[in-house]
Design a protein around this motif. Structure first.
Motif, short mmCIF file in Angstrom:
data_model
loop_
_atom_site.label_atom_id
_atom_site.label_comp_id
_atom_site.label_asym_id
_atom_site.label_seq_id
_atom_site.Cartn_x
_atom_site.Cartn_y
_atom_site.Cartn_z
N ALA A 12 0.86 -1.19 0.00
CA ALA A 12 0.00 0.00 0.00
C ALA A 12 0.89 1.24 0.00
CB ALA A 12 -0.89 0.00 1.24
N ILE A 13 0.32 2.35 -0.41
CA ILE A 13 1.10 3.60 -0.42
C ILE A 13 0.29 4.73 0.20
CG2 ILE A 13 2.75 3.30 -2.33
CD1 ILE A 13 -0.26 5.00 -3.34
N GLY A 14 1.01 5.77 0.57
CA GLY A 14 0.36 6.99 1.04
C GLY A 14 0.63 7.30 2.49
N GLY A 15 0.43 8.57 2.84
CA GLY A 15 0.62 9.01 4.22
C GLY A 15 0.57 10.53 4.25
N GLU A 56 -0.27 8.41 -4.60
CA GLU A 56 -1.40 7.82 -5.35
C GLU A 56 -1.19 7.95 -6.85
OE1 GLU A 56 -1.60 10.07 -2.92
OE2 GLU A 56 -2.58 8.98 -1.29
N HIS A 67 -7.16 -2.34 0.88
CA HIS A 67 -7.04 -1.23 1.83
C HIS A 67 -5.81 -0.37 1.53
CE1 HIS A 67 -3.79 -3.39 3.83
NE2 HIS A 67 -4.55 -4.46 3.86
N GLY A 68 -5.72 0.74 2.25
CA GLY A 68 -4.60 1.65 2.08
C GLY A 68 -3.47 1.36 3.06
N SER A 69 -2.64 2.38 3.30
CA SER A 69 -1.40 2.16 4.07
C SER A 69 -1.62 2.26 5.58
CB SER A 69 -0.36 3.17 3.63
OG SER A 69 -0.86 4.48 3.85
N ALA A 70 -2.86 2.53 6.00
CA ALA A 70 -3.24 2.55 7.42
C ALA A 70 -2.17 3.19 8.32
CB ALA A 70 -3.56 1.12 7.91
N ASP A 75 -2.38 5.03 10.74
CA ASP A 75 -2.76 5.06 12.17
C ASP A 75 -2.28 3.83 12.93
OD1 ASP A 75 -4.61 3.68 10.52
OD2 ASP A 75 -6.25 3.92 11.96
N ASN A 83 -3.80 -6.50 9.90
CA ASN A 83 -4.26 -7.81 9.46
C ASN A 83 -3.62 -8.13 8.10
OD1 ASN A 83 -5.72 -10.02 8.57
ND2 ASN A 83 -7.65 -9.31 9.43
P1 NAD Z 1 -6.84 2.81 4.91
O1 NAD Z 1 -7.46 1.69 4.12
O2 NAD Z 1 -5.39 2.89 4.92
O3 NAD Z 1 -7.35 2.71 6.42
C1 NAD Z 1 -8.73 2.82 6.79
C2 NAD Z 1 -8.93 2.20 8.20
O4 NAD Z 1 -8.81 0.79 8.09
C3 NAD Z 1 -7.85 2.64 9.20
O5 NAD Z 1 -8.43 2.78 10.47
C4 NAD Z 1 -6.86 1.49 9.21
O6 NAD Z 1 -6.17 1.33 10.41
C5 NAD Z 1 -7.77 0.29 8.91
N1 NAD Z 1 -7.04 -0.75 8.16
C6 NAD Z 1 -6.66 -0.70 6.86
N2 NAD Z 1 -6.00 -1.82 6.54
C7 NAD Z 1 -5.96 -2.59 7.64
C8 NAD Z 1 -5.41 -3.86 7.94
N3 NAD Z 1 -4.75 -4.59 7.02
N4 NAD Z 1 -5.57 -4.36 9.19
C9 NAD Z 1 -6.22 -3.67 10.12
N5 NAD Z 1 -6.78 -2.46 9.91
C10 NAD Z 1 -6.64 -1.91 8.68
O7 NAD Z 1 -7.50 4.15 4.34
P2 NAD Z 1 -7.18 5.68 4.75
O8 NAD Z 1 -6.88 5.79 6.21
O9 NAD Z 1 -8.28 6.45 4.15
O10 NAD Z 1 -5.88 6.05 3.92
C11 NAD Z 1 -4.55 6.00 4.45
C12 NAD Z 1 -3.56 6.25 3.34
O11 NAD Z 1 -3.64 5.17 2.40
C13 NAD Z 1 -3.84 7.53 2.54
O12 NAD Z 1 -2.62 8.14 2.26
C14 NAD Z 1 -4.51 7.02 1.27
O13 NAD Z 1 -4.30 7.88 0.16
C15 NAD Z 1 -3.79 5.71 1.08
N6 NAD Z 1 -4.52 4.70 0.27
C16 NAD Z 1 -3.74 3.87 -0.47
C17 NAD Z 1 -4.34 2.86 -1.19
C18 NAD Z 1 -3.45 1.92 -1.95
O14 NAD Z 1 -2.26 1.90 -1.70
N7 NAD Z 1 -3.98 1.11 -2.83
C19 NAD Z 1 -5.72 2.68 -1.15
C20 NAD Z 1 -6.49 3.52 -0.34
C21 NAD Z 1 -5.87 4.52 0.37
#
Ligand code: NAD
Length: 359
Positions: A75-78, A91, A277-280, A282, A290
């Motif tokens: 995943a990428i981003g932050g 992105e 999902h993204g780079s989470a 947090d 996961n």
């Molecule tokens: P996110 O999918 O990263 O996270 C959303 C929520 O889901 C967060 O609370 C996170 O902790 C949780 N989560 C995500 N994956 C998880 C995992 N494997 N296990 C447990 N919990 C998980 O979306 P976001 O917070 O909106 O975006 C964070 C960054 O990721 C941003 O910079 C965004 O641009 C980027 N992003 C990247 C991609 C990609 O790389 N394909 C896709 C979406 C968002």
């Protein structure tokens, strides 16, 4: 000569490196059981690539990706890159990689694990047994159509599809349906949009080459409703870029956790495999992410890119066994956990089950 495959590995940002490490652990386990070899080639993309090279998608990464059998991506981003100009943002690197690789079909399976039915916000009888696949056109339609822009107080985008763009993604949907329950539901807005009328005509024509597959058509507004009302009616959903973007996110929530769902983006030559999902940021660095979505993406890679179907089935089986036996990462720990594991422990547990796979 043994089977040896080259995999470009893009770990990316945030939890990307943690989850990819677990996917590699599982791939190593399954390749040793099934007697093939994997060679991994690391490549940079996203924020980390910008920090190291000044651009989110270095040329070297594109070349590595194009000279390998498949690309596995985390995943990428932050936040720290959010203020960069658009062309330097993480992105943009990913969008450009998809375009470079010509991956026009995005496949997102949604399977509800029996052990995690409670994780969904929907009722158990609606959700138990859901097993569908969204095939979304990925590099055309409204997100890429010309002309687009802003003129004074007007702004506009263009939804455009050519017959050949529709035809090639439709073939992917019918071919995957042949390996599943042989049902395709094509989703459009043909009652309003000319581009959707063409979509419907072309899909209907492609269907003639797959007489065993039953084809239905549905308007997108109805499809959004039906996905919540009765998701079990669907096998393969075929749709364009913007409708697919929205419907696949809606469908992914049927399963209850974003950390569970894999995806494959495929074209005529290349394939890119990544969790949805993204780079989470947090939870990055805490060892609680996961890894299932990424491990399941690696499984799709084995099946679609390398033709290692048994190895792919072993991984899917191992994930189910680990869940059945009560192993959970923190995000799904409130649903039937006997043991709460870190990201790395969970990867090791799945790798261990893979070693016992008898498929
Ligand atoms: P996110 O999918 O990263 O996270 C959303 C929520 O889901 C967060 O609370 C996170 O902790 C949780 N989560 C995500 N994956 C998880 C995992 N494997 N296990 C447990 N919990 C998980 O979306 P976001 O917070 O909106 O975006 C964070 C960054 O990721 C941003 O910079 C965004 O641009 C980027 N992003 C990247 C991609 C990609 O790389 N394909 C896709 C979406 C968002």
């Amino acid at each position: 000569m043994g089977r040896n495959y080259r995999i470009t590995v893009i770990k990316g940002d945030g939890i990307g490196p943690e989850i990819i490490d677990e996917a590699i652990k599982v791939l190593d386990a399954v390749s040793s059981v099934k007697g093939f070899e994997l060679t991994y080639i690391d490549a940079l993309m996203g924020g980390i690539a910008y920090d190291v090279t000044g651009e989110p998608l270095p040329r070297e990464t594109i070349e590595k990706a194009k000279s390998s059998d498949a690309v596995l991506f985390g995943a990428i981003g932050g936040e720290q890159w959010d203020t960069l100009p658009r062309q330097l943002r993480p992105e943009t690197g990913l969008l450009n990689l998809r375009k470079e690789l010509g991956v026009y079909a995005n496949l997102r399976p949604v399977k509800v694990f029996d052990e995690l039915v409670e994780a969904s916000t929907l009722k158990e009888d609606v959700i138990r047994g859901v097993d569908l696949l969204v095939v979304r056109e990925l590099i055309g339609g409204l997100y890429f159509g010309e002309p687009k822009g802003k003129e004074g107080n007007r702004a506009f985008n263009t939804m455009v599809y050519s017959e050949s763009e529709i035809r090639r993604v439709a073939h992917v949907a019918f071919q995957t349906a042949m390996k599943r329950n042989k049902k395709v539901c094509s989703v459009d807005k043909a009652n309003v949009l000319d581009v959707s009328q063409l979509w419907r005509e072309v899909v209907t024509d492609v269907a003639k080459e797959y007489p065993e597959v039953s084809l239905s058509h549905m308007y997108v507004d109805n499809a959004a409703m039906q996905l919540i009302r009765d998701p079990k009616q669907f096998d393969v959903i075929l749709t364009g870029n913007i409708f697919g973007d929205i419907l696949s996110d809606e469908a992914s929530m049927l399963s209850g956790s974003i950390g569970l769902l894999p995806s494959a983006s495929i074209g005529d030559k290349f394939g890119l495999y990544e969790p949805i999902h993204g780079s989470a940021p947090d939870i990055a660095g805490q060892g609680i992410a996961n890894p299932i979505a990424t491990i399941a993406s690696a499984s799709m890679m084995l099946k679609y890119a390398l033709g290692e179907v048994e190895a792919s089935e072993c991984i899917d089986w191992a994930i189910r066994e680990a869940l059945k036996d009560g192993y959970r990462t923190k995000d799904i720990s409130q649903y039937g956990a006997k043991e709460i594991c870190s990201t790395s422990e969970f990867g090791s547990i799945i790798a261990n089950y893979v070693g016992k796979c008898r498929k």
